[in-house]
Design a protein around this motif. Sequence first.
Motif, mmCIF file in Angstrom:
data_model
loop_
_atom_site.group_PDB
_atom_site.id
_atom_site.type_symbol
_atom_site.label_atom_id
_atom_site.label_comp_id
_atom_site.label_asym_id
_atom_site.label_seq_id
_atom_site.Cartn_x
_atom_site.Cartn_y
_atom_site.Cartn_z
ATOM 1 N N GLY A 197 0.528 6.560 10.501
ATOM 2 C CA GLY A 197 -0.055 5.222 10.396
ATOM 3 C C GLY A 197 0.011 4.561 9.041
ATOM 4 N N ALA A 198 1.158 4.607 8.377
ATOM 5 C CA ALA A 198 1.270 3.977 7.050
ATOM 6 C C ALA A 198 0.991 2.481 7.127
ATOM 7 C CB ALA A 198 2.659 4.225 6.462
ATOM 8 N N GLU A 199 1.438 1.845 8.207
ATOM 9 C CA GLU A 199 1.231 0.389 8.314
ATOM 10 C C GLU A 199 -0.249 0.049 8.493
ATOM 11 O OE1 GLU A 199 1.342 1.600 12.590
ATOM 12 O OE2 GLU A 199 2.230 2.272 10.710
ATOM 13 N N ILE A 200 -1.019 0.937 9.126
ATOM 14 C CA ILE A 200 -2.463 0.727 9.281
ATOM 15 C C ILE A 200 -3.140 0.826 7.914
ATOM 16 C CG2 ILE A 200 -4.568 1.626 10.376
ATOM 17 C CD1 ILE A 200 -2.728 2.748 12.605
ATOM 18 N N ILE A 201 -2.697 1.787 7.116
ATOM 19 C CA ILE A 201 -3.226 1.947 5.758
ATOM 20 C C ILE A 201 -2.919 0.711 4.922
ATOM 21 C CG2 ILE A 201 -2.990 3.287 3.623
ATOM 22 C CD1 ILE A 201 -2.353 5.724 5.526
ATOM 23 N N MET A 202 -1.688 0.210 5.037
ATOM 24 C CA MET A 202 -1.310 -0.978 4.266
ATOM 25 C C MET A 202 -2.150 -2.187 4.662
ATOM 26 S SD MET A 202 0.902 -0.266 1.947
ATOM 27 C CE MET A 202 1.350 -1.937 1.496
ATOM 28 N N ASP A 203 -2.427 -2.346 5.955
ATOM 29 C CA ASP A 203 -3.288 -3.454 6.403
ATOM 30 C C ASP A 203 -4.676 -3.340 5.777
ATOM 31 O OD1 ASP A 203 -1.493 -4.897 7.946
ATOM 32 O OD2 ASP A 203 -1.912 -3.757 9.774
ATOM 33 N N ASN A 228 14.378 -8.170 8.138
ATOM 34 C CA ASN A 228 13.807 -9.259 8.931
ATOM 35 C C ASN A 228 12.500 -8.883 9.624
ATOM 36 O OD1 ASN A 228 15.717 -11.410 8.534
ATOM 37 N ND2 ASN A 228 17.180 -10.193 9.699
ATOM 38 N N SER A 229 11.983 -7.692 9.362
ATOM 39 C CA SER A 229 10.672 -7.320 9.910
ATOM 40 C C SER A 229 9.592 -8.025 9.093
ATOM 41 C CB SER A 229 10.466 -5.802 9.846
ATOM 42 O OG SER A 229 9.113 -5.479 10.097
ATOM 43 N N GLU A 230 8.928 -8.998 9.690
ATOM 44 C CA GLU A 230 7.941 -9.818 8.963
ATOM 45 C C GLU A 230 6.812 -8.961 8.400
ATOM 46 O OE1 GLU A 230 4.391 -11.818 8.072
ATOM 47 O OE2 GLU A 230 4.580 -10.669 9.927
ATOM 48 N N LYS A 231 6.330 -8.023 9.216
ATOM 49 C CA LYS A 231 5.202 -7.199 8.775
ATOM 50 C C LYS A 231 5.621 -6.246 7.656
ATOM 51 C CE LYS A 231 1.385 -4.475 10.617
ATOM 52 N NZ LYS A 231 0.747 -3.941 11.846
ATOM 53 N N ILE A 268 5.705 -4.774 1.884
ATOM 54 C CA ILE A 268 6.493 -4.448 0.686
ATOM 55 C C ILE A 268 6.183 -5.434 -0.440
ATOM 56 C CG2 ILE A 268 8.820 -4.254 -0.274
ATOM 57 C CD1 ILE A 268 7.970 -1.938 1.610
ATOM 58 N N ARG A 269 6.026 -6.708 -0.114
ATOM 59 C CA ARG A 269 5.661 -7.692 -1.141
ATOM 60 C C ARG A 269 4.304 -7.360 -1.755
ATOM 61 N NH1 ARG A 269 8.069 -11.321 2.478
ATOM 62 N NH2 ARG A 269 6.038 -11.869 3.375
ATOM 63 N N PHE A 270 3.376 -6.927 -0.900
ATOM 64 C CA PHE A 270 2.059 -6.520 -1.399
ATOM 65 C C PHE A 270 2.187 -5.299 -2.309
ATOM 66 C CE2 PHE A 270 -1.858 -3.997 -0.996
ATOM 67 C CZ PHE A 270 -2.796 -4.932 -1.420
ATOM 68 N N MET A 271 3.065 -4.380 -1.927
ATOM 69 C CA MET A 271 3.290 -3.181 -2.736
ATOM 70 C C MET A 271 3.790 -3.571 -4.127
ATOM 71 S SD MET A 271 3.168 0.209 -2.273
ATOM 72 C CE MET A 271 3.709 0.808 -0.687
ATOM 73 N N GLY A 281 1.356 -3.244 -7.215
ATOM 74 C CA GLY A 281 1.843 -1.941 -7.639
ATOM 75 C C GLY A 281 2.676 -1.968 -8.899
ATOM 76 N N SER A 282 2.903 -0.774 -9.413
ATOM 77 C CA SER A 282 3.757 -0.579 -10.580
ATOM 78 C C SER A 282 4.120 0.892 -10.655
ATOM 79 C CB SER A 282 3.036 -1.020 -11.859
ATOM 80 O OG SER A 282 1.812 -0.327 -11.992
ATOM 81 N N LEU A 283 5.047 1.208 -11.543
ATOM 82 C CA LEU A 283 5.477 2.590 -11.682
ATOM 83 C C LEU A 283 4.391 3.438 -12.348
ATOM 84 C CD1 LEU A 283 9.115 3.481 -12.296
ATOM 85 C CD2 LEU A 283 7.366 4.901 -13.329
ATOM 86 N N TYR A 284 3.645 2.811 -13.254
ATOM 87 C CA TYR A 284 2.496 3.493 -13.855
ATOM 88 C C TYR A 284 1.468 2.433 -14.205
ATOM 89 C CZ TYR A 284 3.965 1.808 -18.471
ATOM 90 O OH TYR A 284 4.302 1.005 -19.536
ATOM 91 N N SER A 285 0.257 2.881 -14.534
ATOM 92 C CA SER A 285 -0.799 1.944 -14.900
ATOM 93 C C SER A 285 -1.640 2.544 -16.019
ATOM 94 C CB SER A 285 -1.680 1.638 -13.687
ATOM 95 O OG SER A 285 -2.750 0.781 -14.049
ATOM 96 N N LEU A 286 -2.088 1.692 -16.925
ATOM 97 C CA LEU A 286 -3.057 2.076 -17.956
ATOM 98 C C LEU A 286 -4.360 1.371 -17.610
ATOM 99 C CD1 LEU A 286 -0.797 1.518 -21.115
ATOM 100 C CD2 LEU A 286 -1.192 3.662 -19.895
#
Length: 660
Positions: free
Chosen positions: A215-221, A396-399, A404-407, A411-416
């Motif tokens: 359920g990765a897509e459920i987690i992303m939602d 072309n998968s809208e969801k 991915i845009r939200f990611m 998101g980033s490769l690292y964070s301080l």
Amino acid sequence: MTLYDENNLNIIKEDLRYLKLLATKYPTISSASTEIINLQAILNLPKGTEHFISDIHGEYESFTHMLKNASGVIKRKLDDIFGTALMENEKASLATLIYYPEEKLELLKERGQNLEEWYKVTLYRLIQVCKSVSSKYTRSKVRKALPKDFAYIIEELLNEQADRVNKQEYYTGIINTIIDIGCANSFIVALSKVIQRLVVDRLHIIGDIYDRGPGAEIIMDALIKHHSLDIQWGNHDILWMGAGSGSKACIANVLRISLRYANLSTIEDGYGINLLPLATFAMDVYGKDPCKSFIPRTLDKNLSYNEVALFSKMHKAISIIQFKLEGQKVKRRPEFKMDYMLLLDKINIEDGTVGVGGKKYKLNDLNFPTVNPNDPYNLTKEEETLIEKLRVSFVNSEKLQRHIRFMYSKGSLYSLYNSNLLFHGCIPLNKDGSFKELSIEGNVYSGKSLLDALDRYAREAYFYKNDITVKNYAMDVMWYLWCGPISSFFGKDKITTFERYFIDDKETHKEEKNYYYKYRDDEELCNRIFEEFNLDPKTSHIINGHIPVKTKDGESPIKANGKLLVIDGGFCRAYQPETGIAGYTLIYNSYGFLLTSHEPFESIKKAIEEEKDIISSTIILENSVTRKRVADTDIGKEISKQIKDLEKLLVAYRKGLIEE
């Protein structure tokens, strides 16, 4: 606090243009003064609680519960508030109600019990909890967290004081009216969600939301709806981000892993990607092939014989396409130095062997109907058509694209963050512990500069539209991030996917971990990493995921005398036999760090019906008598800068440099 005096007038004049802009928001001495007082007060509040979760791998039920119970923070709050005044079963029942208010209320309704007295007791208890969790925030921040329909009433109840006798009947009247007009259920749901929201101020996801689980897509939602979070990408996330960017090699890898774990629900149901062309192709080409090495790891899935057979053929079909696409990349990008992956051209069907590292090994499968010995990395027309159809489906998968845009946006490769360095994999090191160098497009990177460069390429792969050459190179780097030897995500000297499928001799399966994993228990290394990222070695921590901690073998998640914390303990069920637990999570509150290990979670259904929480054990890593304040955080530093700017504005008003 001292306002800027006459000696600072030159500085103020230099900033005049900026101060005039600031004056549009604070147009009077009074408004600027009020904001300074407000910001100064915020600096003295306790720092908000941070929640760190890593390596979720699609296990949405465990993740959902972890998010709702804040890794045991709510349970500890109930202990602090009610102590021995409530029995353990009463606290468990109240905790379950806070986690799952709608479901719990529905269950009580089905049982047909008299709820009027229960409503009164429960509402008072929830208000007590809500008061406690909101006490470290300003009224303004709490107000923003309240649901619009009940904001005024909840705010009134939260600011009730026990010694205000004159208003006791007023507050009791509110509770009674809520029950009398049939709003008790809605009000309980609203209070529970406010508690869930306020108990954690910031959520950090240290990578690997995708793959393995269903359920990765459920987690992303769920993450999209979260009020405050950041994501440090994991290697499996990078693979999906590459697939969303249109990288065919990443798409093939995503599908191969999904088929390996018989987990197509995210692909088909979650993102609406049509796998019928792959199934048809696989049956046409591998219909009579048993594909023994490609039988999926079904875990507890109940698949029929025909489903297993079909998945095995699809698994082999996409794997061969993947090896071809990867071979093309290796040849196209010699700077990646990954020639060890070129194995299709070293297959000898006549003697049933393949050459690996200068030695010959026996193949366990000799059926390669689409591999042309004279041009083994060239896709057949049918394979080319198939992978192009799949690419079009992914882009072309809208969801999927929304996720991915939200990611990318969060998101980033690292964070301080608050003097902590967060990243998923490793900082690539040489044998002597020095930072390993990677050359990309003629530029050499290592340490922080390497991670910054890789982050930039990851963004170009998705967002760059002007030059297809630039985009294609960036997509090749995305694939390198998944399996390259100097990738901070992969962290191994080579990837042996082909060998694991086609060679039984385990000597060929070895993937040596980067030296980071040898040195990460060394304080000196951690201090050098902190200095590389401009952090104070005395107060900083590295928070890591990626490599599961083998707790059952006695491995500790606490490295380098507490400077490095590994919080991948096996969220994913596939890893739990190896780790012995079901994950670590980390809490960082105003008193210090709490590391929590979790037992496997059965189901949300059992959690609601039997009030079964995740069984967790907590280790107090750091516990300070003096609470950390907002002033000690990154946000506090920004607020301090705002206060200084407002002080300058006050002087500018009083000296007539800017008119009110």
